[in-house]
Write a protein that holds these residues in place. Structure first.
Motif, mmCIF file in Angstrom:
data_model
loop_
_atom_site.group_PDB
_atom_site.id
_atom_site.type_symbol
_atom_site.label_atom_id
_atom_site.label_comp_id
_atom_site.label_asym_id
_atom_site.label_seq_id
_atom_site.Cartn_x
_atom_site.Cartn_y
_atom_site.Cartn_z
ATOM 1 N N LEU A 50 1.253 -1.383 -0.162
ATOM 2 C CA LEU A 50 0.200 -0.063 0.088
ATOM 3 C C LEU A 50 0.337 1.354 0.101
ATOM 4 O O LEU A 50 0.789 2.122 -1.002
ATOM 5 C CB LEU A 50 -1.244 0.173 0.987
ATOM 6 N N PRO A 51 1.658 1.298 0.870
ATOM 7 C CA PRO A 51 2.848 2.950 0.421
ATOM 8 C C PRO A 51 2.699 2.958 -0.476
ATOM 9 O O PRO A 51 3.184 3.705 -1.012
ATOM 10 C CB PRO A 51 3.185 2.729 2.037
ATOM 11 N N LEU A 109 -7.181 -1.543 -0.163
ATOM 12 C CA LEU A 109 -7.972 -1.296 1.095
ATOM 13 C C LEU A 109 -9.206 -2.137 1.535
ATOM 14 O O LEU A 109 -9.325 -1.871 2.578
ATOM 15 C CB LEU A 109 -8.277 0.597 1.046
ATOM 16 N N ALA A 110 -9.367 -2.298 0.164
ATOM 17 C CA ALA A 110 -10.574 -3.366 0.606
ATOM 18 C C ALA A 110 -9.907 -4.471 1.167
ATOM 19 O O ALA A 110 -10.835 -5.118 1.732
ATOM 20 C CB ALA A 110 -11.696 -3.856 -0.829
ATOM 21 N N GLN A 111 -8.665 -4.781 1.157
ATOM 22 C CA GLN A 111 -7.993 -6.985 1.210
ATOM 23 C C GLN A 111 -7.909 -6.292 3.151
ATOM 24 O O GLN A 111 -7.436 -7.080 3.574
ATOM 25 C CB GLN A 111 -6.727 -7.188 0.580
ATOM 26 N N PRO A 127 -3.754 2.664 5.643
ATOM 27 C CA PRO A 127 -2.745 3.620 4.921
ATOM 28 C C PRO A 127 -1.732 4.076 5.971
ATOM 29 O O PRO A 127 -0.625 4.661 6.017
ATOM 30 C CB PRO A 127 -3.839 4.842 4.980
ATOM 31 N N GLN A 128 -1.753 3.848 7.842
ATOM 32 C CA GLN A 128 -1.450 4.022 8.912
ATOM 33 C C GLN A 128 -0.237 3.216 9.246
ATOM 34 O O GLN A 128 0.151 3.323 10.570
ATOM 35 C CB GLN A 128 -2.493 4.637 10.171
ATOM 36 N N GLY A 129 -0.323 2.064 8.705
ATOM 37 C CA GLY A 129 0.499 0.821 9.090
ATOM 38 C C GLY A 129 1.568 1.178 8.904
ATOM 39 O O GLY A 129 2.098 2.468 8.159
ATOM 40 N N GLU A 130 2.874 0.458 9.760
ATOM 41 C CA GLU A 130 4.325 0.475 9.410
ATOM 42 C C GLU A 130 4.556 0.312 8.857
ATOM 43 O O GLU A 130 4.127 -0.923 7.215
ATOM 44 C CB GLU A 130 4.817 -0.121 10.691
ATOM 45 N N VAL A 131 5.614 1.024 7.808
ATOM 46 C CA VAL A 131 5.989 1.163 7.054
ATOM 47 C C VAL A 131 7.485 -0.139 6.968
ATOM 48 O O VAL A 131 8.721 0.302 7.361
ATOM 49 C CB VAL A 131 6.155 1.636 5.894
ATOM 50 N N HIS A 132 7.498 -1.315 6.085
ATOM 51 C CA HIS A 132 8.848 -2.067 6.140
ATOM 52 C C HIS A 132 10.026 -1.664 5.842
ATOM 53 O O HIS A 132 9.820 -0.800 4.023
ATOM 54 C CB HIS A 132 8.892 -3.690 5.519
#
Length: 189
Positions: free
Chosen positions: A38-39, A78-80, A84-89
């Motif tokens: 997502l990001p 997003l439907a999965q 959007p605010q999650g931690e990015v690897h």
């Protein structure tokens, strides 16, 4: 040999490494990968908006279709349940930083590199993704005739611009894109 194929030809081992990765597809691993996608796709969206903003008239329709496909992918992610605010690897942060760096290049380079990213991702997707599973809907999205037409249009536009570009600079960025693709797909190991 077309210029694009010539530039790609400098990296056969790197592409083969990506295609040969022993990816393990299971729902948990795939869900993690999607959350991390997502990001990156959001950053790719911004990259494409700037491409479209600067595009000559002849490039606008294909770039608009590519942008719509990216928006649809964001909606799907997003439907999965991607956050959007999650931690990015860290791997995804590095790839986003590469996108942001490439966004500073002149339009012709950015377009050619955008084509490379799409082509490499789709080659890897085709090599790694089996039929069925939770990724089937996304597979159908990428293999749809409409998206294949967009990829063809991007290739034609890239070929039209590539001959006036510095092949060394393109090879450098392509090598970096290949490395980021390998590291991204390695998140599924």
């Amino acid at each position: 040999m077309p210029f694009i194929e010539e530039v790609l030809g400098h990296w056969p081992e790197a592409l083969e490494e990506i295609l040969a990765l022993p990816v393990r597809w299971n729902p948990e691993r795939f869900a993690f990968w999607l959350r991390q996608d997502l990001p990156f796709v959001e950053a790719l969206y911004r990259y494409q908006v700037e491409l479209l903003r600067e595009a000559p008239q002849a490039h606008r329709a294909p770039l608009l279709h590519a942008l719509v496909a990216t928006v649809e992918e964001l909606d799907w992610l997003l439907a999965q349940g991607a956050d959007p605010q999650g931690e990015v690897h860290p791997v995804r942060r590095e790839y986003i930083a590469l996108l942001e760096e490439m966004a500073l290049l002149p339009y012709p380079y950015r377009l050619v590199l955008f084509y490379f990213m799409n082509r490499l991702f789709l080659e890897a997707w085709s090599a790694h993704v089996a039929e069925g599973g939770p990724w089937q809907e996304l597979s159908e999205h990428w293999s749809a005739p409409e998206f294949q037409a967009v990829l063809f249009d991007l290739e034609v536009m890239a070929q039209g611009l590539a001959s006036g570009l510095d092949p060394g600079l393109l090879r450098d960025y392509l090598g970096r894109i290949l490395e980021m693709e390998k590291r991204t797909w390695s998140l599924l190991l």
